[in-house]
Design a protein around this motif. Structure first.
Motif, PDB file in Angstrom:
ATOM      1  N   THR A  41      31.551  36.381  -5.356  1.00  0.00           N
ATOM      2  CA  THR A  41      31.577  36.347  -3.891  1.00  0.00           C
ATOM      3  C   THR A  41      30.374  37.096  -3.322  1.00  0.00           C
ATOM      4  O   THR A  41      29.705  36.609  -2.408  1.00  0.00           O
ATOM      5  N   TYR A  72      44.277  38.309  -1.778  1.00  0.00           N
ATOM      6  CA  TYR A  72      43.282  39.043  -0.995  1.00  0.00           C
ATOM      7  C   TYR A  72      41.867  38.582  -1.360  1.00  0.00           C
ATOM      8  O   TYR A  72      41.029  38.351  -0.490  1.00  0.00           O
ATOM      9  N   ASN A  76      39.073  36.787   0.976  1.00  0.00           N
ATOM     10  CA  ASN A  76      37.716  37.306   1.121  1.00  0.00           C
ATOM     11  C   ASN A  76      36.655  36.262   0.777  1.00  0.00           C
ATOM     12  O   ASN A  76      35.601  36.206   1.424  1.00  0.00           O
ATOM     13  N   TYR A  79      36.590  34.081   3.777  1.00  0.00           N
ATOM     14  CA  TYR A  79      36.023  34.828   4.901  1.00  0.00           C
ATOM     15  C   TYR A  79      34.499  34.891   4.774  1.00  0.00           C
ATOM     16  O   TYR A  79      33.777  34.609   5.736  1.00  0.00           O
ATOM     17  N   GLN A  80      34.018  35.253   3.588  1.00  0.00           N
ATOM     18  CA  GLN A  80      32.570  35.358   3.381  1.00  0.00           C
ATOM     19  C   GLN A  80      31.882  34.005   3.526  1.00  0.00           C
ATOM     20  O   GLN A  80      30.732  33.933   3.952  1.00  0.00           O
ATOM     21  N   TYR A  91      45.642  36.014   3.496  1.00  0.00           N
ATOM     22  CA  TYR A  91      45.878  37.376   3.985  1.00  0.00           C
ATOM     23  C   TYR A  91      47.324  37.548   4.440  1.00  0.00           C
ATOM     24  O   TYR A  91      47.931  38.586   4.220  1.00  0.00           O
ATOM     25  N   MET A 106      41.466  42.313   7.839  1.00  0.00           N
ATOM     26  CA  MET A 106      40.668  41.118   7.567  1.00  0.00           C
ATOM     27  C   MET A 106      41.173  39.925   8.378  1.00  0.00           C
ATOM     28  O   MET A 106      40.378  39.102   8.827  1.00  0.00           O
TER      29      MET A 106
END
Length: 137
Positions: A41, A72, A76, A79-80, A91, A106
């Motif tokens: 990531t 999680y 992420n 999200y990234q 989440y 987040m």
């Protein structure tokens, strides 16, 4: 305090190979899967990070805290990659008290980013969502 920098490509590849070796040596230890997901990531290799995290989630889903850790991690990854709508459900599924606070944070950031994107978009957010034309009202 020293500024942390991302490893260069060669160093990142060496870390990837090291973590793959750890996974091969101890396939039932979820930590190396998680560390590799985070590394991929950070290196913006979102497709591989997603595939690995999904595989690990399938393998460790019933083992806590590993299941929530991979939820999680998937949040992420999305999200990234700015795929906030995909991040939110992961989440929201987290139940581990140690991760729940971070997951709430987040989720809030993902929602804020979604709203910001919608508000700054050049497209009409309502276009195509209604069969009614209210322009003459």
């Amino acid at each position: 305090m020293a500024k942390q920098t991302r490893p260069d490509k060669a160093a990142q590849q060496a870390l990837v190979h090291e973590l793959v070796g750890k996974i091969d040596a101890r396939p039932e230890d979820y930590h190396a899967y998680y560390d590799l997901t985070v590394l991929l990531t950070a290196g913006k290799d979102y497709e591989q990070a997603e595939a690995l995290a999904m595989k690990a989630l399938g393998k460790f889903e019933s083992q806590q805290p590993a299941g929530d850790l991979f939820r999680y991690a998937l949040g992420n990854v999305y999200y990234q990659a700015e795929m906030y709508d995909k991040a939110l459900p992961f989440y929201q599924q987290i139940t581990d008290p140690k991760l729940k606070t971070d997951a709430y944070m987040m989720s809030g950031q993902a929602l804020r980013s979604c709203l910001r994107s919608l508000l700054t978009s050049k497209q009409d957010p309502y276009k195509g969502h209604s069969n009614h034309d209210f322009t003459g009202i």
